[in-house]
Design a protein around this motif. Structure first.
Motif, PDB file in Angstrom:
ATOM      1  N   CYS A 221      -3.786 -15.741   3.509  1.00 44.34           N
ATOM      2  CA  CYS A 221      -2.534 -16.171   2.867  1.00 44.34           C
ATOM      3  C   CYS A 221      -2.804 -16.959   1.585  1.00 44.34           C
ATOM      4  N   SER A 222      -3.955 -17.662   1.519  1.00 36.99           N
ATOM      5  CA  SER A 222      -4.336 -18.316   0.252  1.00 36.99           C
ATOM      6  C   SER A 222      -4.536 -17.235  -0.807  1.00 36.99           C
ATOM      7  N   ARG A 223      -5.239 -16.182  -0.416  1.00 30.49           N
ATOM      8  CA  ARG A 223      -5.507 -15.082  -1.355  1.00 30.49           C
ATOM      9  C   ARG A 223      -4.198 -14.388  -1.746  1.00 30.49           C
ATOM     10  N   PHE A 224      -3.320 -14.198  -0.776  1.00 29.32           N
ATOM     11  CA  PHE A 224      -2.034 -13.540  -1.055  1.00 29.32           C
ATOM     12  C   PHE A 224      -1.215 -14.394  -2.029  1.00 29.32           C
ATOM     13  N   MET A 225      -1.227 -15.723  -1.822  1.00 28.78           N
ATOM     14  CA  MET A 225      -0.467 -16.618  -2.691  1.00 28.78           C
ATOM     15  C   MET A 225      -0.992 -16.565  -4.121  1.00 28.78           C
ATOM     16  N   VAL A 226      -2.312 -16.510  -4.281  1.00 27.60           N
ATOM     17  CA  VAL A 226      -2.915 -16.511  -5.619  1.00 27.60           C
ATOM     18  C   VAL A 226      -2.788 -15.126  -6.279  1.00 27.60           C
ATOM     19  N   TYR A 227      -3.012 -14.062  -5.502  1.00 23.38           N
ATOM     20  CA  TYR A 227      -3.103 -12.714  -6.064  1.00 23.38           C
ATOM     21  C   TYR A 227      -1.768 -11.963  -6.124  1.00 23.38           C
ATOM     22  N   GLY A 228      -0.894 -12.184  -5.150  1.00 27.34           N
ATOM     23  CA  GLY A 228       0.284 -11.340  -5.054  1.00 27.34           C
ATOM     24  C   GLY A 228      -0.056 -10.049  -4.314  1.00 27.34           C
ATOM     25  N   LYS A 229       0.960  -9.288  -3.954  1.00 30.06           N
ATOM     26  CA  LYS A 229       0.759  -8.136  -3.054  1.00 30.06           C
ATOM     27  C   LYS A 229      -0.121  -7.049  -3.664  1.00 30.06           C
ATOM     28  N   ASP A 230       0.107  -6.747  -4.941  1.00 31.93           N
ATOM     29  CA  ASP A 230      -0.608  -5.632  -5.554  1.00 31.93           C
ATOM     30  C   ASP A 230      -2.105  -5.918  -5.671  1.00 31.93           C
ATOM     31  N   LYS A 231      -2.438  -7.124  -6.146  1.00 33.97           N
ATOM     32  CA  LYS A 231      -3.854  -7.453  -6.339  1.00 33.97           C
ATOM     33  C   LYS A 231      -4.557  -7.691  -4.995  1.00 33.97           C
ATOM     34  N   VAL A 232      -3.807  -8.166  -3.988  1.00 36.80           N
ATOM     35  CA  VAL A 232      -4.390  -8.318  -2.649  1.00 36.80           C
ATOM     36  C   VAL A 232      -4.756  -6.947  -2.080  1.00 36.80           C
ATOM     37  N   THR A 233      -3.905  -5.949  -2.343  1.00 36.32           N
ATOM     38  CA  THR A 233      -4.207  -4.576  -1.899  1.00 36.32           C
ATOM     39  C   THR A 233      -5.537  -4.137  -2.506  1.00 36.32           C
ATOM     40  N   PHE A 234      -5.700  -4.383  -3.812  1.00 39.30           N
ATOM     41  CA  PHE A 234      -6.936  -4.013  -4.505  1.00 39.30           C
ATOM     42  C   PHE A 234      -8.137  -4.786  -3.946  1.00 39.30           C
ATOM     43  N   SER A 235      -7.968  -6.087  -3.741  1.00 36.84           N
ATOM     44  CA  SER A 235      -9.055  -6.937  -3.240  1.00 36.84           C
ATOM     45  C   SER A 235      -9.520  -6.458  -1.858  1.00 36.84           C
ATOM     46  N   TYR A 236      -8.559  -6.130  -1.004  1.00 35.55           N
ATOM     47  CA  TYR A 236      -8.869  -5.655   0.351  1.00 35.55           C
ATOM     48  C   TYR A 236      -9.565  -4.286   0.285  1.00 35.55           C
ATOM     49  N   LEU A 237      -9.068  -3.444  -0.632  1.00 37.10           N
ATOM     50  CA  LEU A 237      -9.640  -2.101  -0.810  1.00 37.10           C
ATOM     51  C   LEU A 237     -11.113  -2.184  -1.224  1.00 37.10           C
ATOM     52  N   THR A 238     -11.421  -3.021  -2.217  1.00 36.14           N
ATOM     53  CA  THR A 238     -12.807  -3.096  -2.698  1.00 36.14           C
ATOM     54  C   THR A 238     -13.711  -3.770  -1.657  1.00 36.14           C
ATOM     55  N   SER A 239     -13.137  -4.705  -0.891  1.00 30.61           N
ATOM     56  CA  SER A 239     -13.919  -5.341   0.175  1.00 30.61           C
ATOM     57  C   SER A 239     -14.341  -4.286   1.211  1.00 30.61           C
ATOM     58  N   LEU A 240     -13.414  -3.427   1.608  1.00 28.02           N
ATOM     59  CA  LEU A 240     -13.746  -2.342   2.550  1.00 28.02           C
ATOM     60  C   LEU A 240     -14.740  -1.362   1.914  1.00 28.02           C
ATOM     61  N   ALA A 241     -14.533  -1.063   0.630  1.00 33.23           N
ATOM     62  CA  ALA A 241     -15.401  -0.100  -0.064  1.00 33.23           C
ATOM     63  C   ALA A 241     -16.850  -0.583  -0.087  1.00 33.23           C
ATOM     64  N   GLN A 242     -17.045  -1.895  -0.233  1.00 34.13           N
ATOM     65  CA  GLN A 242     -18.410  -2.432  -0.292  1.00 34.13           C
ATOM     66  C   GLN A 242     -19.063  -2.508   1.091  1.00 34.13           C
ATOM     67  N   LYS A 243     -18.240  -2.649   2.118  1.00 38.01           N
ATOM     68  CA  LYS A 243     -18.782  -2.662   3.482  1.00 38.01           C
ATOM     69  C   LYS A 243     -19.085  -1.237   3.953  1.00 38.01           C
ATOM     70  N   MET A 244     -18.298  -0.275   3.416  1.00 34.85           N
ATOM     71  CA  MET A 244     -18.436   1.118   3.845  1.00 34.85           C
ATOM     72  C   MET A 244     -18.375   2.038   2.630  1.00 34.85           C
ATOM     73  N   PRO A 245     -19.430   1.991   1.787  1.00 36.48           N
ATOM     74  CA  PRO A 245     -19.364   2.729   0.515  1.00 36.48           C
ATOM     75  C   PRO A 245     -19.342   4.249   0.664  1.00 36.48           C
TER      76      PRO A 245
END
Length: 468
Positions: A221-245
């Motif tokens: 929720c800290s990340r959501f507050m700082v980033y907003g919905k669109d950028k949180v989607t991107f942040s979560y996407l790249t986090s998954l991409a790096q764990k499972m490239p």
């Protein structure tokens, strides 16, 4: 606190808040005061103001709490003058504006105090401190807990509520209330038990899911507050991409959208179990989509407790980058189309899975830069010429930027901290042969501090973005 269908007014604003003095707000506060009773109302006031003013001292929060409770107690009594609440909340806002006010200090207070009446109250109500970059609350030992509790149970409870709520202030309110309530119940039970060690062990095991939920929901929720919905989607996407490239954009993007939707629905929700229920559902989806494709995910998904599974997935370190063909850049036409944002996300996703050690804060900077370029160029007279000039500059600057970040965090992850600092000093000495030992020492400390805070997967977004 009993379950409630809607947020009490104090959950977001103290009584000198928006529309103070309007009868229905007074009625709402009084209903809250009468429903909860004085002690629960007081507890909620400490928690809500410690979240709102996370940099405030315990003394400042105590002052504010005393005033708010006293105002409710006086003005909600049977037969109290209807204007009592309005007059009291005006006096409170006047007190906030006095020099040396005992209430939490905020740089915006002076600006609010140039206004009058309702405008001043509205302005003061909107003030709040930014969230703590990292939780400050450190759990004392069982002996220390019982010693402090035995000395003064009420003061112990108040101080704990303040420290915990200001540290985990972005966790949804019901999560925070549940977590503080069970913690205080554990302390009061185990400190009078004949076998305190066994009691604490049992209670801590029972609280484990709730503790994890508080920690994780405060992070997301800290990340959501700082980033907003669109950028949180991107942040979560790249986090998954790096764990499972090895996974594709199509595999991971729906999961990132699903996670962002959970945060959007639950971070501000006062529904009792929103975060636990929705995050568990999301974890089940992620596990069923990814377990068969990746051994590490499958291991995280084995447990029966979905919250612990989610915690396990989020703590997975990035995987080694696979050998992949060169990234296809989106065309100018694609970037300025209706799907432009998605094309940009896909391109940055491809960069993230090829540079799996680049931390979130660096990728976030690239995301912001790409959004700015699209905004600037797609509305220009000649979008293609504008985009081509930006591409040329990006082509020169992006590879070394990515390489530097990838190398720094890659080494931080692989080496122990002392070896990491030694390697840092060696590489800085090579690139800056003129630097004095003092300057080298400062740079090593600075970069080591950045790496230890911002390379891990759950780094604090505001702090790390400012440090990039």
């Amino acid at each position: 606190a009993p379950e409630r269908a809607e947020a009490p007014i104090l959950l977001t604003n103290p009584p000198f808040s928006a529309l103070a003095g309007k009868a229905y707000v007074r009625d709402k506060v009084c209903q809250e005061f009468q429903t909860l009773g004085k002690e629960n109302f007081r507890t909620l006031t400490i928690i809500s103001n410690s979240r709102k003013f996370s940099n405030a001292t315990f003394e400042e929060i105590s002052h504010l709490t005393r005033e708010i409770v006293s105002l409710a107690e006086t003005c909600c009594a049977e037969g109290a003058d209807p204007s009592c609440y309005d007059a009291g909340s005006s006096a409170l806002s006047a007190k906030s504006c006095r020099e040396g006010s005992p209430f939490p200090s905020h740089p915006g207070t002076a600006g609010c105090c140039t206004q009058e009446g309702l405008e001043r109250k509205l302005c003061l109500a909107a003030l709040q401190h930014p969230p703590q970059p990292l939780p400050r609350y450190l759990l004392p030992s069982n002996e220390e807990l019982c010693q402090a509790f035995g000395k003064d149970p009420k003061n112990f409870a108040d101080r704990f509520l303040h420290e915990y709520a200001s540290s985990y202030g972005q966790a949804p309110l019901p999560v925070l209330l549940g977590s503080t309530r069970t913690f205080l119940s554990m302390v009061s039970t185990c400190c009078i038990s004949t076998t305190p060690t066994a009691c604490f062990l049992k209670e801590k095991l029972e609280r484990k899911t709730l503790s994890l939920l508080t920690l994780m929901s405060n992070r997301v929720c800290s990340r959501f507050m700082v980033y907003g919905k669109d950028k949180v989607t991107f942040s979560y996407l790249t986090s998954l991409a790096q764990k499972m490239p090895g996974a594709s954009f199509e595999d991971l993007f729906p999961l990132a959208e699903d996670a962002a939707e959970v945060f959007a629905q639950c971070c501000d929700s006062v529904a009792e179990d929103c975060m636990q229920k929705k995050l568990s559902e999301h974890t089940a989806k992620a596990c069923s989509a990814l377990s068969a494709r990746d051994e590490r995910f499958a291991d995280c998904c084995k447990g029966k407790n979905l919250m612990q599974n989610y915690f396990c997935i989020s703590a997975l370190p990035s995987a080694p980058a696979p050998k992949l063909p060169e990234v296809q850049k989106p065309t100018n036409k694609q970037l300025c189309s209706e799907e432009g944002a998605r094309h940009a996300k896909r391109y940055l996703f491809e960069l993230a899975r090829r540079h799996t050690s680049v931390p979130d804060a660096f990728l976030g900077k690239l995301y912001d830069a790409s959004a700015k370029v699209r905004e600037e160029c797609c509305s220009a007279k000649d979008p293609s010429a504008c985009l081509d000039s930006k591409r040329q500059r990006m082509g020169e600057e992006l590879p070394p930027f990515l390489e530097k970040a990838n190398q720094l965090c890659g080494q931080y992850t692989k080496l122990n901290f002392l070896d990491f600092k030694k390697r840092l000093r060696e590489s800085l000495a090579q690139t800056m042969p003129e630097a004095s030992p003092e300057l080298l020492g400062q740079l090593v400390e600075q970069r080591a501090e950045f790496a230890s805070t911002c390379c891990p997967p759950n780094s604090p977004p505001l702090y790390c973005t400012s440090k990039v």
